[in-house]
Design a protein around this motif. Structure first.
Motif, PDB file in Angstrom:
ATOM      1  N   UNK A   1       4.463 -44.375   6.925  1.00 44.62           N
ATOM      2  CA  UNK A   1       5.369 -43.267   7.240  1.00 44.62           C
ATOM      3  C   UNK A   1       4.884 -41.988   6.563  1.00 44.62           C
ATOM      4  N   UNK A   2       4.787 -40.918   7.332  1.00 44.35           N
ATOM      5  CA  UNK A   2       4.405 -39.624   6.768  1.00 44.35           C
ATOM      6  C   UNK A   2       2.932 -39.496   6.472  1.00 44.35           C
ATOM      7  N   UNK A   3       2.113 -40.301   7.111  1.00 43.69           N
ATOM      8  CA  UNK A   3       0.689 -40.234   6.837  1.00 43.69           C
ATOM      9  C   UNK A   3       0.073 -38.973   7.439  1.00 43.69           C
ATOM     10  N   UNK A   4      -0.980 -38.478   6.786  1.00 43.63           N
ATOM     11  CA  UNK A   4      -1.733 -37.340   7.306  1.00 43.63           C
ATOM     12  C   UNK A   4      -3.086 -37.847   7.758  1.00 43.63           C
ATOM     13  N   UNK A   5      -3.210 -38.179   9.021  1.00 43.08           N
ATOM     14  CA  UNK A   5      -4.441 -38.800   9.477  1.00 43.08           C
ATOM     15  C   UNK A   5      -5.580 -37.800   9.593  1.00 43.08           C
ATOM     16  N   UNK A   6      -5.277 -36.532   9.629  1.00 42.72           N
ATOM     17  CA  UNK A   6      -6.355 -35.551   9.793  1.00 42.72           C
ATOM     18  C   UNK A   6      -6.412 -34.679   8.554  1.00 42.72           C
ATOM     19  N   UNK A   7      -6.222 -33.388   8.729  1.00 50.68           N
ATOM     20  CA  UNK A   7      -6.330 -32.435   7.644  1.00 50.68           C
ATOM     21  C   UNK A   7      -5.273 -32.681   6.554  1.00 50.68           C
TER      22      UNK A   7
ATOM     23  N   UNK B   1       1.267 -31.463  21.960  1.00 49.21           N
ATOM     24  CA  UNK B   1       1.010 -30.477  20.914  1.00 49.21           C
ATOM     25  C   UNK B   1       0.046 -31.069  19.905  1.00 49.21           C
ATOM     26  N   UNK B   2      -0.371 -30.235  18.942  1.00 45.03           N
ATOM     27  CA  UNK B   2      -1.207 -30.739  17.867  1.00 45.03           C
ATOM     28  C   UNK B   2      -0.636 -30.208  16.571  1.00 45.03           C
ATOM     29  N   UNK B   3      -0.879 -30.881  15.466  1.00 44.40           N
ATOM     30  CA  UNK B   3      -0.435 -30.366  14.180  1.00 44.40           C
ATOM     31  C   UNK B   3       0.825 -31.039  13.688  1.00 44.40           C
ATOM     32  N   UNK B   4       0.849 -31.247  12.369  1.00 44.21           N
ATOM     33  CA  UNK B   4       2.032 -31.870  11.749  1.00 44.21           C
ATOM     34  C   UNK B   4       3.253 -30.973  11.880  1.00 44.21           C
ATOM     35  N   UNK B   5       2.999 -29.659  11.727  1.00 41.76           N
ATOM     36  CA  UNK B   5       4.119 -28.712  11.699  1.00 41.76           C
ATOM     37  C   UNK B   5       4.783 -28.611  13.067  1.00 41.76           C
ATOM     38  N   UNK B   6       3.955 -28.512  14.122  1.00 37.10           N
ATOM     39  CA  UNK B   6       4.506 -28.451  15.477  1.00 37.10           C
ATOM     40  C   UNK B   6       5.287 -29.731  15.778  1.00 37.10           C
ATOM     41  N   UNK B   7       4.745 -30.856  15.325  1.00 35.25           N
ATOM     42  CA  UNK B   7       5.413 -32.138  15.564  1.00 35.25           C
ATOM     43  C   UNK B   7       6.748 -32.190  14.837  1.00 35.25           C
ATOM     44  N   UNK B   8       6.734 -31.817  13.555  1.00 32.80           N
ATOM     45  CA  UNK B   8       7.961 -31.875  12.759  1.00 32.80           C
ATOM     46  C   UNK B   8       9.036 -30.979  13.375  1.00 32.80           C
TER      47      UNK B   8
ATOM     48  N   UNK C   1       8.305 -44.153  16.052  1.00 33.91           N
ATOM     49  CA  UNK C   1       7.199 -43.485  15.385  1.00 33.91           C
ATOM     50  C   UNK C   1       7.605 -42.911  14.047  1.00 33.91           C
ATOM     51  N   UNK C   2       6.784 -43.173  13.035  1.00 31.69           N
ATOM     52  CA  UNK C   2       7.088 -42.717  11.682  1.00 31.69           C
ATOM     53  C   UNK C   2       6.193 -41.590  11.227  1.00 31.69           C
ATOM     54  N   UNK C   3       5.724 -40.791  12.176  1.00 32.51           N
ATOM     55  CA  UNK C   3       4.912 -39.619  11.831  1.00 32.51           C
ATOM     56  C   UNK C   3       5.806 -38.438  11.503  1.00 32.51           C
ATOM     57  N   UNK C   4       5.233 -37.259  11.550  1.00 28.14           N
ATOM     58  CA  UNK C   4       5.958 -36.076  11.096  1.00 28.14           C
ATOM     59  C   UNK C   4       7.106 -35.710  12.024  1.00 28.14           C
ATOM     60  N   UNK C   5       6.950 -35.987  13.326  1.00 32.61           N
ATOM     61  CA  UNK C   5       8.049 -35.731  14.259  1.00 32.61           C
ATOM     62  C   UNK C   5       9.162 -36.759  14.062  1.00 32.61           C
ATOM     63  N   UNK C   6       8.776 -38.025  13.987  1.00 26.10           N
ATOM     64  CA  UNK C   6       9.766 -39.094  13.842  1.00 26.10           C
ATOM     65  C   UNK C   6      10.588 -38.952  12.566  1.00 26.10           C
ATOM     66  N   UNK C   7       9.921 -38.557  11.482  1.00 29.77           N
ATOM     67  CA  UNK C   7      10.626 -38.397  10.198  1.00 29.77           C
ATOM     68  C   UNK C   7      11.728 -37.349  10.321  1.00 29.77           C
ATOM     69  N   UNK C   8      11.357 -36.147  10.831  1.00 33.25           N
ATOM     70  CA  UNK C   8      12.367 -35.076  10.905  1.00 33.25           C
ATOM     71  C   UNK C   8      13.473 -35.443  11.894  1.00 33.25           C
ATOM     72  N   UNK C   9      13.105 -36.104  12.983  1.00 30.45           N
ATOM     73  CA  UNK C   9      14.116 -36.505  13.961  1.00 30.45           C
ATOM     74  C   UNK C   9      15.098 -37.484  13.334  1.00 30.45           C
ATOM     75  N   UNK C  10      14.554 -38.490  12.643  1.00 32.98           N
ATOM     76  CA  UNK C  10      15.409 -39.527  12.060  1.00 32.98           C
ATOM     77  C   UNK C  10      16.292 -38.961  10.960  1.00 32.98           C
ATOM     78  N   UNK C  11      15.695 -38.134  10.091  1.00 30.72           N
ATOM     79  CA  UNK C  11      16.484 -37.583   8.985  1.00 30.72           C
ATOM     80  C   UNK C  11      17.572 -36.653   9.516  1.00 30.72           C
TER      81      UNK C  11
END
Lengths: 663, 492
Positions: A32-38, A394-401, A3-13
């Motif tokens: 990668x890093x898309x914001x599908x919602x807000x 969870x919900x939210x980019x921040x919680x995921x990251x 997964x290349x969302x906000x969680x995957x990015x921080x995990x990989x980096x």
């Protein structure tokens, strides 16, 4: 990393920066890093998380600082502990930047593909031959549906893609977002997919089920997007960014965002009548949607039904980019059919001629209830498999990251035989997040709030560096520049505190002389006032302050570093009494956090526990007595029973008797 | 050794039903050797010399209870039969104690039960001390702490009223009363947090400081009310301690005997007869009283060595007993020569209940002509203390009045209220409530000065609710958020 969302990015980096060889599998590199919602980062509680991610070497803060188009500090009318930054992102710029950072990261390979299977081998085989090659996960011989296991039954060994490719991995971090069996609803129309324009991951749910996981259906939604050039903004109330915008990241050096306005608009009687007349066409009310949605992010249908006496609801029009024609209608999340959405939007002032570029929709997806993970985010049934983000409910980019970072760091630490990240509720929102995940039974998408943190007065944005800096340094999570800034900031904070504690001032209103640090705790005094009084009282103080500031400016020239450090000193002193008091009260309970509960306790057979406690303890399997006490439904009396049981068991063991497990 | 958690490996035996005449008595035999011991005293299907299959779990069998086989001289296979009774084998962990247990159901009341207990002891069991079965049940995880405490209270319950309170506690009376304190605080927290978390929404107005104060004050009052019931809990569990005190020969022992209804205390015309404390329980009106007769209070310095020292020690013990009393009866002889003054006492400091005193005139039968009709000599008149209760232990006159006065006094301690609410606080509950009350007082003090921020008030309030939750088991975070979402239309 899946997964290349906000969680995957921080995990990989995080994992790659710690020196691990990583592969990030995403269904599309461009996504990668898309914001599908807000199109925004931060918010109350969430902004705190971004600051913590940043101090621990994460990327989110740097990315939003570079690509944000409006920055606001929220809650400025309230105390500093509950103030939190929020920024509108240029979502295309944000996504582009994240893609570039990920692709440029040494040690990180990015592969396009759809993961359909988690490969694992039975634990016995894993311990017999570590290189076990039997096709464990998919050989169909697995039936082990779910008596709660105390030891993992499987060890992960990689993933399989839809095209049949297998990628071997000693550790796998799954952050598949809303993609598992994703189902989108617009009115009665249903589309399979994790979000608009994307396919869903169909095989993964089945793969996890075979490995013994229980899954749960959740729901979330998103509002329609409007064409900017079809809106008459002259009729709308603008909401500008802060006059003096502040960046998120300690490491941001240049910060001069060109800000744009958001706009406010109110719904009206016509809008509400339209919604009521068409409720039977909403899948939320027609019973089509089975998943549980978040209460804090209700759809407009929900708001109109549940708060029937409210005549209007506030909406925000948020640009999705500086030059983007797309406008996000914050507050209008809906799954009503397309024609109703259009009529609804056009009932609003200034939006009479608005064009909808995309319709709002609700999405249902599979998640893994988080009682199936340890506080390291490693799963209980499958050793070496970590989960992070929306897949955990969870919900939210921040919680995921935040979870991605924790999972990435812990996976690499564990691989190297090192201890995991020590996170506690008293030190960070990350600690609150992880403890809540493993302790609470989360039935709706989980979002951070400051009220979730009992140490809220201590867990402030301004002292994130002090709370988590030592951990970042010890674990080697920051690059050389980050370390330099962090250390310079810490020295400045120490110097400023020493200075305030070292000069005596005479309050202008009379009263006995006090040290400046004490004077600063007067309600009407701020840091500036206390420093001025201190400098007036001690001629040498000015020179010391000048030297401190000079040293800081040399190592960390960005002005927000100093502003943050000074806010930390001031707020720490202002809240000092309360923080100390809270710490004392909570220390009594924290003792319980040091008392481990063995993995193999059979709570079901402990009939002395209340029925509810037995059931919840069996499912959640808390790691400590303290965690057990935080479970809703576990009473002090139940803790007493557990305490007695543990003592009895120790005594029986000492006497060389049985295992004492006959409760 | 004395670790209460250390498990005894003994097999114990005792009557499991209350003492009493007639009816059915249950004798419980519990421990690792229960089945083996039973086999030596009981012959029936599955037991003793019968079939080799052993007893069927949880099935009562009828058979012959006899003296232990190895303890009797066997003649022609004859057994020294005690009675024909029912035996119920309950293998652990599915028994009251969680251990292997055999329960014997004996008809004919205490006689047979006593023989059954003795035979089990002869066969190797140990007599179980009071509460032992419950202790084992708790240690084996068969009872919750609250239940074990309530059962312990039931076992010790000297009165019906205490037993009723223990039962009500089991049904959760305290829980409901705590809820009445918790919910308004939770509601306040909801409003404070709503205005913090969603300040951008138009809906969430700040909470006026005056309302915060009012809610906190009401919560403190609620906790005070619960704490006021704490003495009742102890009075119910332990009984109401009534101490008779007065000058030597004031008639304490005579009145004591009248109140107890027997010849318990030695009565003699010689002053100073009672040198030690004599104690007797009295059940009356559903309550348990523990009466204490004491040595007379007088200056002993004039007495010769031996006797004087004994009496001095007696007086010291009297003072100690008075200090522990819930109710002190101050006795003085009606119109004795020159009038016996009321003794001076420093009562009740060590007691959780505020010790009360009742003044009692004795020997009214001797108070003849020439004296005031009240029997009071001038030195005994005390306007503030009101009229004493006049009694005669000889005729029994005034004793009912005295009991009525005692009962009126006890009513003020709200035992009935505690029973009907089911609120019997133990020391653990009391300590938590005291902490919470102090916490509320400190929070209210904050509002005396500059009003603290909502984030401070919310944090303190949440921690207070967490402490209350340690008693009630409730965790409030999710409930609080739930309240926010229900109350306010928030979120985007």
């Amino acid at each position: 990393m899946v997964g290349g969302g906000h969680a995957g990015i921080e995990a990989a980096l995080a994992a790659a920066r710690l020196g691990a060889r990583c592969v990030l599998v995403t269904h599309a590199i461009s996504e990668i890093g898309r914001m599908p919602c807000n199109p925004a980062i931060g918010g109350l509680g969430k902004g705190h998380l971004v600051r913590e991610i940043d101090v621990l070497g994460g990327e989110m803060g740097l990315a939003i600082d570079a690509t944000g188009i409006q920055f606001r500090m929220l809650n400025t009318k309230k105390g500093p502990a509950v103030q939190s930054p929020r920024a509108q992102a240029d979502k295309h710029a944000y996504q582009r930047r994240m893609g570039e950072v990920v692709l440029a990261q040494a040690g990180l390979e990015v592969i396009e593909g759809d993961v359909v299977d988690i490969l694992a081998m039975p634990m016995d085989a894993a311990s017999a031959t570590c290189a076990g090659a039997s096709d464990g996960a998919s050989d169909g011989a697995l039936t082990g549906e779910a008596a709660p296991r105390t030891k993992p039954a499987w060890r992960v060994r990689g993933v399989r893609l839809a095209d049949g490719r297998e990628i071997a991995g000693a550790r796998v971090i799954l952050s598949s977002g809303t993609f598992m069996r994703g189902l989108m609803h617009v009115g009665a129309r249903q589309t399979i997919g994790g979000r608009e324009g994307a396919v869903s991951a169909e095989g993964l749910s089945e793969s996890l089920r075979r490995l013994g996981f229980t899954l749960r259906r959740l729901k979330t939604g998103t509002p329609p997007r409007l064409a900017r050039d079809s809106i008459d903004f002259t009729l709308l109330q603008p909401q500008p960014g802060d006059v003096d915008p502040q960046p998120f990241s300690l490491r941001t050096e240049v910060f001069a965002p060109r800000q744009v306005d958001c706009h406010q608009v109110w719904t009206n009687a016509t809008t509400h009548a339209l919604i009521r007349a068409n409720l039977d066409r909403s899948p939320l009310y027609g019973g089509t949607i089975e998943g549980q949605g978040p209460r804090y992010c209700p759809s407009i249908e929900d708001k109109v039904v549940r708060f029937a006496d409210k005549e209007r609801h506030l909406l925000f029009l948020e640009p999705e980019g500086r030059d983007d024609n797309e406008i996000y209608v914050n507050g209008l999340s809906t799954s009503l059919p397309a024609d109703v959405q259009e009529a609804m939007v056009r009932s609003l002032p200034g939006l009479e001629a608005a064009r909808l570029l995309r319709y709002g929709y609700a999405v249902e997806y599979d998640s893994v209830p988080s009682w199936q993970i340890h506080d390291t985010l490693e799963t209980k049934p499958v050793a070496g498999l970590y989960l992070a983000g929306q897949v955990l409910g969870t919900s939210g980019y921040e919680e995921a990251a935040a979870q991605g970072l924790v999972a990435g760091v812990n996976a690499v630490r564990e691989l190297g035989g090192h201890s995991p990240m020590p996170l506690s509720r008293g030190q960070s929102y990350l600690g609150v997040l992880v403890d809540d995940l493993v302790t609470k039974d989360i039935t709706e998408p989980y979002r951070m709030f400051t009220s979730r943190a009992e140490h809220r007065l201590h867990l402030r944005c301004d002292n994130t560096e002090e709370r988590l800096g030592p951990l970042a340094l010890e674990f080697g999570l920051l690059d050389a520049r980050g370390r330099r800034v962090l250390e310079a900031r810490a020295r400045y904070v120490d110097g400023l505190r020493a200075l305030l504690a070292g000069v005596t001032v005479r309050p202008p209103g009379g009263g006995p002389a006090v040290v400046a640090a004490q004077y600063l705790r007067f309600p009407e005094v701020n840091l500036e006032g206390a420093l001025a009084a201190g400098l007036a009282a001690d001629p040498g103080a000015e020179e010391r302050l000048h030297a401190l500031r000079g040293a800081l400016a040399e190592a960390a020239p960005a002005p927000h570093v100093r502003a943050g450090a000074e806010a930390q000193v001031e707020n720490g002193l202002k809240y000092g009494g309360y923080i100390a008091k809270q710490a004392r009260l909570l220390a009594q309970r924290d003792d319980l956090d040091l008392r481990a509960l063995p993995d193999d306790l059979d709570y079901k057979s402990m009939s002395a526990l209340s029925f509810e406690a037995r059931e919840k303890l069996t499912r959640i399997r808390p790691a400590t007595l303290g965690q057990a006490g935080r479970i809703d439904g576990v009473r002090a009396g139940d803790l007493a029973v557990l305490t007695v049981f543990l003592r009895k068991r120790r005594i029986v063991r000492r006497q060389g008797g049985g295992d004492g497990g006959d409760i | 050794m004395s670790d209460p958690i250390e498990m005894s490996q003994d097999t114990v035996v005792a009557r499991a039903t209350p003492e009493g005449e007639g009816g059915l008595a249950v004798v419980r035999l519990s421990g690792p050797e229960a089945m083996a011991i039973a086999a030596r005293v009981f012959r029936g299907p599955g037991f003793g010399g019968g079939s080799g299959a052993g007893p069927v779990a949880r099935r009562a069998v009828y058979g012959i209870f006899h003296e232990p086989i190895d303890a009797q001289v066997v003649e022609d296979g004859a057994l020294a039969v005690i009675d024909e009774i029912l035996a119920l084998p309950l293998p652990g962990p599915h028994s009251y104690t969680g251990e292997d247990t055999v329960e014997f159901f004996c008809h004919g009341g205490r006689q047979v039960a006593a023989l059954v207990v003795r035979a089990c002891q002869a066969a190797g069991a140990v007599a179980a001390p009071p509460g032992e079965f419950t202790r084992r049940a708790f240690l084996n995880g068969r009872l919750t702490l609250d239940q074990a405490e309530a059962v312990a209270d039931l076992i010790q319950a000297g009165s019906e009223q205490a037993a009723r309170a223990a039962v009500a506690q089991l049904r959760g009376g305290l829980d409901a009363e705590l809820g009445a304190v918790e919910w308004p605080l939770l509601d306040l927290l909801v409003r404070l947090e709503g205005s913090l978390e969603f300040s951008d929404d138009d809906d969430t107005a700040a909470v006026p400081a005056a309302e915060v104060r009012l809610t906190l004050e009401e919560a403190r009052d609620g906790i005070e009310t619960l704490l006021a019931l704490a003495p009742a809990g102890r009075l119910l569990r332990e009984g109401i301690h009534v101490v008779l005190a007065g000058a030597p020969n004031a008639g304490k022992s005579s009145l004591f005997n009248r109140l107890v209804g027997g010849e318990r205390a030695l009565v003699d015309a010689e002053p100073g007869t009672t040198r030690d404390i004599v104690t007797a329980p009295v059940r009356r009106g559903g309550r348990l009283y523990v009466l204490h007769d004491t040595a007379g209070l007088r200056d002993t310095s004039h007495l010769v060595d031996g006797a004087g020292r004994v009496e001095t020690m007696g007086i010291a013990r009297t003072k100690e007993t008075v200090a522990q009393a819930d109710l002190v009866l101050l006795l003085a002889e009606a119109g004795a020569a020159g009038g016996q003054a009321w003794p001076e006492l420093a009562a009740g400091e060590a007691s959780m209940a505020p010790a009360a005193t009742l003044r009692v005139l004795t020997k009214m039968d001797l108070a003849g002509g020439g004296r005031d009709r009240t029997g009071l000599a001038p030195a005994q008149v005390d306007e503030k203390a009101g009229k004493p209760i006049a009694t005669s232990s000889l005729t029994g006159a005034g004793v009912d009045d005295l009991w009525a006065a005692i009962e009126r006094q006890v009513e003020a301690w709200r035992l009935d209220e505690a029973v009907s609410l089911g609120v019997v606080l133990n020391e653990r509950h009391r300590q938590r409530l005291l902490e919470c009350r102090d916490e509320l007082t400190q929070m209210l003090a904050l509002y005396e000065g500059a009003t603290p921020g909502d984030e401070v008030a919310g944090t303190l309030l949440a921690s207070l609710l967490a402490r209350l939750g340690e008693i009630s088991g409730r965790v409030f975070t999710e409930q609080m958020l739930d309240g926010v979402f229900r109350r306010f239309c928030v979120g985007k």
